[in-house]
Design a protein around this motif. Structure first.
Motif, PDB file in Angstrom:
ATOM      1  N   LYS A 179      45.822  33.886  44.307  1.00 52.90           N
ATOM      2  CA  LYS A 179      46.394  34.116  42.600  1.00 52.90           C
ATOM      3  C   LYS A 179      46.267  35.417  42.002  1.00 52.90           C
ATOM      4  O   LYS A 179      47.200  35.655  41.344  1.00 52.90           O
ATOM      5  CB  LYS A 179      45.506  32.981  41.967  1.00 52.90           C
ATOM      6  CG  LYS A 179      45.878  32.693  40.539  1.00 52.90           C
ATOM      7  CD  LYS A 179      44.901  31.516  39.748  1.00 52.90           C
ATOM      8  CE  LYS A 179      45.451  31.457  38.382  1.00 52.90           C
ATOM      9  NZ  LYS A 179      44.549  30.494  37.731  1.00 52.90           N
ATOM     10  N   LEU A 180      45.319  36.244  42.519  1.00 51.84           N
ATOM     11  CA  LEU A 180      45.225  37.580  41.910  1.00 51.84           C
ATOM     12  C   LEU A 180      46.107  38.577  42.698  1.00 51.84           C
ATOM     13  O   LEU A 180      46.767  39.504  42.048  1.00 51.84           O
ATOM     14  CB  LEU A 180      43.706  38.014  42.052  1.00 51.84           C
ATOM     15  CG  LEU A 180      42.918  37.288  41.096  1.00 51.84           C
ATOM     16  CD1 LEU A 180      41.341  37.875  41.192  1.00 51.84           C
ATOM     17  CD2 LEU A 180      43.087  37.335  39.648  1.00 51.84           C
ATOM     18  N   PRO A 183      50.897  37.700  43.462  1.00 46.67           N
ATOM     19  CA  PRO A 183      51.789  38.105  42.422  1.00 46.67           C
ATOM     20  C   PRO A 183      51.958  39.561  42.468  1.00 46.67           C
ATOM     21  O   PRO A 183      52.920  39.927  42.307  1.00 46.67           O
ATOM     22  CB  PRO A 183      50.991  37.560  41.094  1.00 46.67           C
ATOM     23  CG  PRO A 183      50.128  36.477  41.427  1.00 46.67           C
ATOM     24  CD  PRO A 183      49.881  36.739  42.883  1.00 46.67           C
ATOM     25  N   TYR A 226      56.254  38.966  38.548  1.00 47.30           N
ATOM     26  CA  TYR A 226      54.814  38.990  38.472  1.00 47.30           C
ATOM     27  C   TYR A 226      54.468  37.400  37.706  1.00 47.30           C
ATOM     28  O   TYR A 226      53.549  36.854  38.215  1.00 47.30           O
ATOM     29  CB  TYR A 226      53.989  40.019  37.883  1.00 47.30           C
ATOM     30  CG  TYR A 226      52.613  39.939  37.526  1.00 47.30           C
ATOM     31  CD1 TYR A 226      51.965  40.335  38.751  1.00 47.30           C
ATOM     32  CD2 TYR A 226      51.691  39.177  36.713  1.00 47.30           C
ATOM     33  CE1 TYR A 226      50.406  40.508  39.050  1.00 47.30           C
ATOM     34  CE2 TYR A 226      50.449  39.186  36.902  1.00 47.30           C
ATOM     35  CZ  TYR A 226      49.820  39.705  38.036  1.00 47.30           C
ATOM     36  OH  TYR A 226      48.526  39.550  38.048  1.00 47.30           O
ATOM     37  N   SER A 229      55.626  34.331  39.770  1.00 47.60           N
ATOM     38  CA  SER A 229      54.768  34.395  40.872  1.00 47.60           C
ATOM     39  C   SER A 229      53.405  33.714  40.262  1.00 47.60           C
ATOM     40  O   SER A 229      52.743  32.722  41.114  1.00 47.60           O
ATOM     41  CB  SER A 229      54.570  35.587  41.703  1.00 47.60           C
ATOM     42  OG  SER A 229      54.156  35.332  42.783  1.00 47.60           O
ATOM     43  N   TYR A 230      52.885  34.229  39.521  1.00 46.46           N
ATOM     44  CA  TYR A 230      51.486  33.832  39.083  1.00 46.46           C
ATOM     45  C   TYR A 230      51.458  32.276  38.580  1.00 46.46           C
ATOM     46  O   TYR A 230      50.529  31.660  38.900  1.00 46.46           O
ATOM     47  CB  TYR A 230      51.005  34.744  37.901  1.00 46.46           C
ATOM     48  CG  TYR A 230      49.593  34.480  37.434  1.00 46.46           C
ATOM     49  CD1 TYR A 230      48.603  35.094  38.143  1.00 46.46           C
ATOM     50  CD2 TYR A 230      49.300  33.673  36.271  1.00 46.46           C
ATOM     51  CE1 TYR A 230      47.087  35.017  37.897  1.00 46.46           C
ATOM     52  CE2 TYR A 230      48.105  33.215  36.188  1.00 46.46           C
ATOM     53  CZ  TYR A 230      46.837  33.916  36.643  1.00 46.46           C
ATOM     54  OH  TYR A 230      45.749  33.806  36.286  1.00 46.46           O
ATOM     55  N   SER A 234      49.599  29.359  40.446  1.00 51.03           N
ATOM     56  CA  SER A 234      48.498  28.605  39.573  1.00 51.03           C
ATOM     57  C   SER A 234      48.745  27.179  39.847  1.00 51.03           C
ATOM     58  O   SER A 234      47.702  26.312  39.836  1.00 51.03           O
ATOM     59  CB  SER A 234      48.607  29.087  38.108  1.00 51.03           C
ATOM     60  OG  SER A 234      48.381  30.362  37.799  1.00 51.03           O
ATOM     61  N   CYS A 255      51.113  29.934  49.966  1.00 53.71           N
ATOM     62  CA  CYS A 255      50.935  30.816  48.730  1.00 53.71           C
ATOM     63  C   CYS A 255      52.118  32.108  49.496  1.00 53.71           C
ATOM     64  O   CYS A 255      52.325  32.695  48.217  1.00 53.71           O
ATOM     65  CB  CYS A 255      49.666  31.373  48.777  1.00 53.71           C
ATOM     66  SG  CYS A 255      48.450  30.033  47.873  1.00 53.71           S
TER      67      CYS A 255
END
Length: 427
Positions: A179-180, A183, A226, A229-230, A234, A255
């Motif tokens: 998740k970090l 993105p 970004y 994608s985030y 999520s 992912c």
């Protein structure tokens, strides 16, 4: 005379189209194979992506490589008084490269289009002008790039995969790491390729945009990528948390599917920028010589219709015959997953697009295979199909001399044919 020129135009487009078709069947197929092999894209989806981004790469960034193909290997000033010999030589080079590519594709071998056409032009130059009129400094630079690009591809792919393995896959909570980081990777990929298009490519086609507007568009694209994608990750990770433990790494791989699709677009763009020129560069040289009656020494912009013709023929080759190379590269060298596919494609596309900007016709095939080898080697030599790698390496060694010898043969045939052609036209 007009009728004879029309015949020569038709022959040029026919042979050049065959070369572009062969590039699509072999080179484009291996460029898209890692995504198809990872199960991210179907063959049909890969064809759609190739059709759009190959054409964009060819239109926006292929000029430097095309000019190298036109007059960077043979001293074309020697043909000023006999432009018909230059035409015969370029036609021989196109047909020789196309012949070898089709033979290699028939046996599922991902050979280098660049090796083929450079070897073919070299063969025509040697038989027509002799060894001392070859631009050996350019040949040497190209040959060095053929050695460096697979090594660089292997290192780039391996380092990127090791970083992801250590920072995400080995973490206690790989989902949160995805998740970090994913993105950020997505924004980086879009940032790199949009920068190339906005700041390097648009000016080459006469589309001038104010620098401040370019920066605003560039930053906006990165930010949107970004955020999207985030948000997507999520939602995906919320669903994944409900899965069983043995399914966790499957979701981590998922992912990277969107990221792998982005890099496949970049891969097609960089391939179009570099390798479409292998077909349309010689075609442009022949057509300009026919039109003016002399060999053009100055670099010229490629006609838009010719870029579209080359890109269309390439996509047609991918549709008709590309599945053979996709099978070899996508599944017969090492196992490819979405994460590995991303690492392979991103490292390959960056290397190829940088080489295109420098006007250096590097081998997309060698860079891609090098990246696949590097990523596979991270898991150990047992993860590599060494027999297949050996067959591919042998085909690389054979490619350049095969193109050279075939071009010499075709050059003799075409020069004899041109005598008959001239007799018919001028009798």
């Amino acid at each position: 005379m007009m009728t004879c020129n029309n015949i020569l135009y038709f022959a040029t487009l026919l042979i050049g189209g065959a070369m572009a078709w062969a590039i699509g069947a072999n080179d484009v197929a291996n460029a898209m194979a890692s995504t198809v092999g990872a199960g991210i894209l179907t063959v049909t989806q890969a064809i759609y992506i190739a059709a759009v981004f190959e054409a964009l790469g060819a239109l926006l960034a292929s000029g430097q490589v095309a000019n190298m193909m036109r007059h960077g290997i043979v001293d074309v000033t020697l043909f000023q008084l006999q432009p018909e010999l230059f035409i015969c030589g370029m036609l021989a080079a196109l047909l020789a490269a196309a012949t070898w590519l089709i033979i290699a594709t028939r046996y599922g071998l991902p050979v280098s289009t660049t090796h083929s056409i450079v070897g073919a032009i070299l063969g025509f130059g040697v038989i027509s002008t002799g060894l001392r009129h070859i631009h050996w400094h350019n040949i040497t630079a190209i040959a060095i790039s053929w050695i460096l690009t697979p090594i660089t591809g292997a290192l780039g792919g391996a380092v990127l995969f090791l970083w992801i393995q250590r920072s995400i896959l080995s973490d206690r909570n790989p989902f949160q790491r995805c998740k970090l980081q994913v993105p950020f990777y997505s924004a980086a990929v879009v940032g790199v390729f949009s920068y190339i298009v906005l700041f390097e490519c648009l000016d080459t086609i006469g589309l001038n945009i104010v620098s401040q507007a370019k920066i605003q568009w560039w930053l906006a694209l990165i930010l949107v990528t970004y955020v999207v994608s985030y948000g997507a990750l999520s939602y995906q990770l919320v669903q994944a948390e409900k899965s069983k433990r043995e399914e966790l790494y499957h979701h981590v791989e998922r992912c990277f599917t969107g990221l792998a699709v982005l890099t496949s677009c970049g891969m097609a763009f960089s391939h179009g920028a570099n390798d479409v020129a292998n077909a349309i560069g010689p075609i442009a040289a022949i057509l300009s010589t026919i039109a003016s009656g002399k060999v053009e020494l100055d670099a010229v912009l490629l006609p838009f219709w010719l870029v579209c013709f080359g890109a269309g023929a390439i996509v047609l080759g991918l549709i008709c015959y590309g599945y053979k190379i996709m099978q070899t590269v996508g599944s017969h060298i090492t196992q490819i997953t979405p994460i590995r596919g991303f690492c392979i494609q991103f490292s390959t596309s960056i290397i190829v697009i940088v080489a295109s900007g420098l006007g250096m016709p590097v081998s997309t095939t060698q860079t891609m295979i090098g990246s696949i080898f590097g990523v596979g080697l991270v898991r150990g030599l047992q993860a590599i199909n060494t027999q297949m790698v050996g067959n591919i390496f042998l085909s690389w060694v054979i490619t350049l001399p095969a193109g050279t010898l075939l071009a010499m043969l075709y050059y003799r045939i075409f020069t004899w044919g041109y005598v008959i052609y001239g007799y018919i036209c001028y009798r």
